[in-house]
Design an enzyme around this catalytic site. Structure first.
Site, PDB file in Angstrom:
ATOM      1  N   ASP A  24       0.883  -1.165   0.000  1.00  0.00           N
ATOM      2  CA  ASP A  24       0.000   0.000   0.000  1.00  0.00           C
ATOM      3  C   ASP A  24       0.920   1.215   0.000  1.00  0.00           C
ATOM      4  OD1 ASP A  24      -2.357   1.526   0.195  1.00  0.00           O
ATOM      5  OD2 ASP A  24      -2.052   1.739   2.346  1.00  0.00           O
ATOM      6  N   GLU A  62      -1.188  -1.120  -5.169  1.00  0.00           N
ATOM      7  CA  GLU A  62      -2.377  -0.304  -5.422  1.00  0.00           C
ATOM      8  C   GLU A  62      -2.182   0.529  -6.691  1.00  0.00           C
ATOM      9  OE1 GLU A  62      -4.446   1.721  -2.067  1.00  0.00           O
ATOM     10  OE2 GLU A  62      -4.265   3.467  -3.373  1.00  0.00           O
ATOM     11  N   ASP A  74      -2.912   1.123   6.840  1.00  0.00           N
ATOM     12  CA  ASP A  74      -1.982   0.799   5.749  1.00  0.00           C
ATOM     13  C   ASP A  74      -1.516  -0.653   5.808  1.00  0.00           C
ATOM     14  OD1 ASP A  74      -1.151   3.956   5.158  1.00  0.00           O
ATOM     15  OD2 ASP A  74      -1.467   3.459   7.259  1.00  0.00           O
TER      16      ASP A  74
END
Lengths: 197, 197
Positions: free
Chosen positions: B7, B68, B141
Site C-alpha cells: 500500500d 495499489e 496501511d
C-alpha cells in the site's frame, strides 16, 4: 561540478550531463533519450527507463542531479507515469548519496530563455547556444534535460570553495550575484551567437 | 505461491506478505509499515521507503507483487508522493524479475469485504478474519497491504499446475470458478467468525 539533468517520462526520458566551473561556465558532456514501448507492462517500462538512468548515473558520476518537479495539472494519465519515473530517479540518486534539485518547467524555461512560458523550440535554441552545440538537441526531451542541468547550475548554491571564487568575480562584474553574473554572461554569448548566426 | 502486497505511501507504506495454496487458501506471513519523516527531503523519504520495500522483497522472496493502482483524484499533492513510491516499487520488482499486479482500492475492498466502498475498519476486520489473526492489522496501511495481497491471490490467474488442481476442486463446489470458490469460502468463514465473535 558535474550535473545530470533528467526530464522524466515513461515513453521518452531525457538525460543531459554538463560540467560547470567555478565561474558557472557550462560545458556539454552528454545527452541521450531513453525510451520504453507503450506495449510493455508498466513495471517493464519503468525498468527500462530506470536502468537507463542508473547506467548514466554510473557512467557519468555526476555530483548532483537536477529533476523536473512534477505537478498534477493537465493530462493526469501521463502525469502518473512521470511521477513514477521521477520516484525511480530520486531513489536511484539517493542510493548513490547524490542530492537532487527539483525545478518547475517554468523555472527551467526562465533560466535558459529568460521567459517562463517559452516554447519548446526556444528552449532547444538557447540550450544549443549556451552549450555551443553544432545543432539544437532533439527531441525536446533531450534539450529539456540539458536545460534542467543548466537551471540547476545557475540557481543552486555552489560548493564552498567555488562560492568564494564566484563571489570575488561577481565583485568585479558590478555587484551581481554569481547566478546573475552567469546569467548575464550566457545571455551576452547567446545574443552574440544569434547575431553571428 | 507467495504474494507481497504494498500500500504505497510517502509517510506510511504498508507491506503485507501472504502464502496462497492451490485451493487459494491464504496464510499470513508478515506485515509491517515503513515510515519516513515529513521533515526529510523528498529523495531521502523515497530512499527510506524504497529500502524498506527492497528489504522485504529480499527477505520474503515473493513470487509476485500486488500494488495499489494510483489515480490522480482528490488530494493531488499526496497522490504525487504515492505515484513516486509506486514507481520505486514497480522498479524494484522488475529488477528482481517479479510480475506486479495493480488493483484499484475499490477492487481490493470488494475482494475482502464484498463491497467496493467499504470503510477502512471493515477492511481491517475482514483481513483479520480471513487470515485468522488475533487482532485487526493496524494501522490501516498494514491491513490494506494484506488486503491487496488477498485481492491479487483471488483475482489473478494461478500457475498452470495450481490451475488444474483448483479447476478440479471447483467442479466439486458446483461449477464455481476458483476465484468464486475461494471467495465463497472466505465469506463463509468470515460470517461464521462474526457469529462466533
Amino acid at each position: 561540478m558535474r550535473i545530470l539533468g533528467v526530464d522524466p517520462g515513461l515513453t521518452r526520458c531525457g538525460i543531459g550531463v554538463i560540467d560547470v566551473d567555478a565561474g558557472r561556465r557550462a560545458q556539454f558532456v552528454h545527452v541521450e533519450v531513453v525510451r520504453s514501448s507503450r506495449d510493455l507492462p508498466l513495471a517493464e517500462r519503468l525498468g527500462a527507463i530506470g536502468r537507463g538512468v542508473e547506467r548514466a548515473l554510473d557512467e557519468f558520476a555526476p555530483d548532483r542531479v537536477a529533476l523536473e518537479r512534477v505537478f498534477a495539472q493537465h493530462n493526469l494519465r501521463s502525469v502518473m507515469g512521470t511521477a513514477q519515473i521521477s520516484g525511480v530517479v530520486l531513489y536511484a540518486a539517493d542510493r548513490r548519496g547524490l542530492g537532487v534539485e527539483l525545478h518547475t518547467p517554468s523555472e527551467v524555461k526562465a533560466a535558459v530563455t529568460g521567459y517562463g512560458s517559452a516554447e519548446k523550440q526556444q528552449v532547444q535554441t538557447m540550450v544549443q547556444r549556451i552549450l555551443r552545440l553544432a545543432e539544437p538537441p532533439k527531441p525536446a526531451d533531450a534539450a529539456d534535460a540539458l536545460a534542467l542541468a543548466l537551471c540547476s547550475a545557475w540557481k543552486s548554491p555552489v560548493q564552498a570553495a567555488e562560492r568564494g571564487a564566484a563571489a570575488a568575480s561577481s565583485d568585479v562584474s558590478g555587484g551581481l550575484t554569481p547566478a546573475q553574473a552567469a546569467w548575464r554572461e550566457a545571455e551576452r554569448r547567446a545574443v552574440a551567437g544569434a547575431r553571428r548566426g
